[in-house]
Design an enzyme around this catalytic site. Structure first.
Site, short mmCIF file in Angstrom:
data_model
loop_
_atom_site.label_atom_id
_atom_site.label_comp_id
_atom_site.label_asym_id
_atom_site.label_seq_id
_atom_site.Cartn_x
_atom_site.Cartn_y
_atom_site.Cartn_z
N LEU A 13 29.04 -50.19 -61.37
CA LEU A 13 28.85 -48.40 -61.49
C LEU A 13 28.25 -47.99 -60.25
O LEU A 13 28.83 -46.91 -59.88
CB LEU A 13 28.16 -48.23 -62.66
CG LEU A 13 29.04 -48.44 -64.20
CD1 LEU A 13 28.14 -48.17 -65.20
CD2 LEU A 13 30.37 -47.84 -64.12
N GLY A 14 27.16 -48.59 -59.56
CA GLY A 14 26.74 -47.95 -58.46
C GLY A 14 25.40 -48.43 -58.24
O GLY A 14 24.65 -49.23 -59.10
N GLU A 15 24.41 -47.82 -57.28
CA GLU A 15 23.23 -48.23 -57.28
C GLU A 15 22.25 -47.14 -56.37
O GLU A 15 22.99 -46.19 -55.85
CB GLU A 15 23.25 -49.48 -56.24
CG GLU A 15 23.54 -49.53 -54.73
CD GLU A 15 23.46 -50.97 -54.05
OE1 GLU A 15 22.39 -51.83 -54.03
OE2 GLU A 15 24.47 -51.06 -53.47
N GLY A 16 21.00 -47.22 -56.58
CA GLY A 16 20.08 -46.27 -56.29
C GLY A 16 19.30 -46.92 -55.39
O GLY A 16 19.52 -48.07 -54.88
N GLY A 17 18.15 -46.26 -54.93
CA GLY A 17 17.00 -46.83 -54.00
C GLY A 17 16.48 -47.89 -54.88
O GLY A 17 15.57 -48.77 -54.14
N PHE A 18 16.56 -48.09 -56.17
CA PHE A 18 15.68 -48.68 -56.68
C PHE A 18 16.38 -49.85 -57.74
O PHE A 18 15.71 -50.99 -58.09
CB PHE A 18 14.88 -47.76 -58.02
CG PHE A 18 13.81 -48.23 -58.55
CD1 PHE A 18 12.76 -48.75 -58.09
CD2 PHE A 18 13.57 -48.06 -60.11
CE1 PHE A 18 11.57 -49.20 -58.73
CE2 PHE A 18 12.63 -48.51 -60.92
CZ PHE A 18 11.62 -49.14 -60.00
N ALA A 19 17.52 -49.57 -58.13
CA ALA A 19 18.33 -50.33 -59.24
C ALA A 19 19.78 -50.47 -58.83
O ALA A 19 20.26 -49.59 -58.08
CB ALA A 19 17.97 -49.89 -60.65
N LYS A 41 21.13 -50.89 -66.32
CA LYS A 41 20.75 -50.77 -65.09
C LYS A 41 19.62 -52.04 -64.80
O LYS A 41 18.81 -52.12 -65.58
CB LYS A 41 19.69 -49.59 -65.40
CG LYS A 41 18.92 -48.96 -63.95
CD LYS A 41 18.61 -47.54 -64.09
CE LYS A 41 17.83 -47.21 -62.91
NZ LYS A 41 17.43 -45.80 -62.83
N ASP A 90 13.78 -34.80 -60.27
CA ASP A 90 14.87 -35.12 -59.15
C ASP A 90 16.19 -34.69 -59.61
O ASP A 90 17.25 -35.39 -59.49
CB ASP A 90 14.73 -36.60 -59.04
CG ASP A 90 15.52 -37.06 -57.59
OD1 ASP A 90 15.63 -36.18 -56.80
OD2 ASP A 90 15.66 -38.50 -57.47
P1 ADP Z 1 18.42 -45.29 -59.13
O1 ADP Z 1 17.03 -45.10 -60.03
O2 ADP Z 1 17.97 -46.68 -58.21
O3 ADP Z 1 18.45 -44.21 -58.06
P2 ADP Z 1 20.24 -44.54 -60.62
O4 ADP Z 1 19.97 -44.47 -62.11
O5 ADP Z 1 20.60 -43.15 -59.78
O6 ADP Z 1 19.49 -45.52 -59.81
O7 ADP Z 1 21.96 -45.04 -60.62
C1 ADP Z 1 22.50 -45.60 -59.44
C2 ADP Z 1 23.94 -45.24 -59.58
O8 ADP Z 1 24.59 -45.94 -60.86
C3 ADP Z 1 24.41 -43.65 -60.02
O9 ADP Z 1 24.34 -43.00 -58.65
C4 ADP Z 1 25.65 -44.15 -60.55
O10 ADP Z 1 26.72 -44.16 -59.72
C5 ADP Z 1 25.50 -45.26 -61.50
N1 ADP Z 1 24.91 -44.97 -62.98
C6 ADP Z 1 23.83 -44.82 -63.19
N2 ADP Z 1 23.55 -44.43 -64.45
C7 ADP Z 1 24.59 -44.63 -65.05
C8 ADP Z 1 25.31 -44.49 -66.47
N3 ADP Z 1 24.37 -44.22 -67.50
N4 ADP Z 1 26.70 -44.64 -66.43
C9 ADP Z 1 27.33 -44.72 -65.25
N5 ADP Z 1 26.88 -44.89 -63.93
C10 ADP Z 1 25.74 -45.00 -63.90
#
Ligand code: ADP
Length: 320
Positions: free
Chosen positions: A50-56, A72, A166
């Site tokens: 689905l995606g990634e952030g700086g952490f997960a 996550k 945030d």
């Molecule tokens: P981090 O804490 O590392 O920033 P996020 O929680 O922002 O991580 O999640 C990173 C990415 O994963 C998001 O930008 C989104 O694209 C995807 N994502 C996160 N949570 C969900 C969810 N509940 N359903 C669908 N996609 C999600």
């Protein structure tokens, strides 16, 4: 603590890198295709990314009954310091304590295969950021609909002593019925004593309140989320954040000087303008209470759609 200057490391994307995040340097290995906890209580099949952030990193997974949820994943190897562990546990504790229709539901949390897994409600329709990219800007009717739900979620958090810290379009997701789901509690803080002030400089440059950057001695509190909601309102109706500019230092200068304008080529209603100006008050104590925001004329006059059609992902709905 991360200083605001650190965000300059990525000048090409001044708006996206959040502060106060650890960044794993190498891409961690994918989790196994069958995700299990150590005690054999949970089992999920990984079905997509689905995606990634700086952490997960976040995956779409299916439980044994075939229900799709989001997973996550934080690798244990990225949790090298006490500080990063404390932050992850804070995210789990805070997100796990919240239950609201407009907040991404936190279902489980467990360890296995050298990862920490968080099972979250799936938001299959992406974030408001993704939708804004396709749409460029939203109608004021849609903005009312989305903002009331965002404010409802935020008011609920605040009554549970949680500051999100945030709030931004990329952390605000949509469910299949175009309802808002606020997510990512990675920077959230719990106010444990009344009147307590937070001192950590954190947030995302475009959305960060002036007192976080410039009143570090006094600290900040719930009003930082109200500020971010003002930035979100501006961004939804205008199509870009109010203080956006080429580098992070210049964004901070504009935030300090309350330097933003309403571009003539993107006209908005006087009611929307006045509400934005009211919310983006430099002094936190001069910002309106969230409940006053939803009673503003911007919300009480004009079209308030009962729902948003899925076609709105790509084109403006006609609410006549
Ligand atoms: P981090 O804490 O590392 O920033 P996020 O929680 O922002 O991580 O999640 C990173 C990415 O994963 C998001 O930008 C989104 O694209 C995807 N994502 C996160 N949570 C969900 C969810 N509940 N359903 C669908 N996609 C999600």
């Amino acid at each position: 603590a991360t200083t605001p200057q650190k965000a300059q490391a990525k000048p090409k994307q001044p708006s996206s890198p959040p502060l106060q995040r650890q960044n794993t340097k190498a891409t961690p290995p994918s989790p196994p295709s069958i995700i299990r906890d150590r005690r054999g209580q949970f089992q999920f099949q990984r079905v997509g990314f689905l995606g990634e952030g700086g952490f997960a990193r976040v995956y779409e997974v299916e439980d044994l009954r075939g229900t799709r949820v989001a997973c996550k994943v934080v690798t244990e190897s990225s949790l090298t310091t006490k500080k990063t562990k404390t932050k992850l546990y804070a995210e789990i504790r805070i997100h796990g304590s919240l239950s609201h229709p407009n907040i991404v539901a936190f279902q489980e949390c467990f360890e296995g295969d050298n990862n920490v897994y968080m099972i979250l409600e799936l938001c299959p329709s992406g974030s408001l950021m993704d939708m804004l990219r396709r749409r460029r800007r939203f109608t004021e009717a849609e903005t009312r609909f989305f903002l009331v739900q965002i404010i409802g979620a935020c008011h609920y958090m605040h009554t549970h002593q949680v500051i999100h810290r945030d709030l931004k379009l990329g952390n605000i997701f949509l469910d299949g019925k175009m309802n808002i789901k606020v997510g990512d509690f990675g920077l959230a803080a719990l106010i444990e004593n009344p009147g307590e002030r937070k001192k950590t400089i954190c947030g995302t440059p475009n959305y960060i309140a002036p007192e976080v950057l410039f009143d570090t001695a006094n600290g900040h509190s719930f009003e930082v989320d109200t500020w971010s909601i003002g930035v979100i309102l501006y961004t939804l109706v205008i199509g870009r954040p109010p203080f956006q500019t080429k580098d992070v230092k210049a964004i901070y200068k504009r935030i300090r000087d309350n330097d933003y304008e309403f571009p003539a080529e993107r006209p908005i209603s006087p009611e929307a303008q006045r509400l934005i100006q009211h919310i983006l008050a430099p002094k936190p104590e001069e910002r309106p209470a969230l409940l006053d925001v939803v009673h503003d004329v911007f919300f009480t006059q004009g079209t308030f759609p009962p729902h948003i059609p899925a076609s709105a992902h790509d084109r403006a709905p006609d609410f006549r």
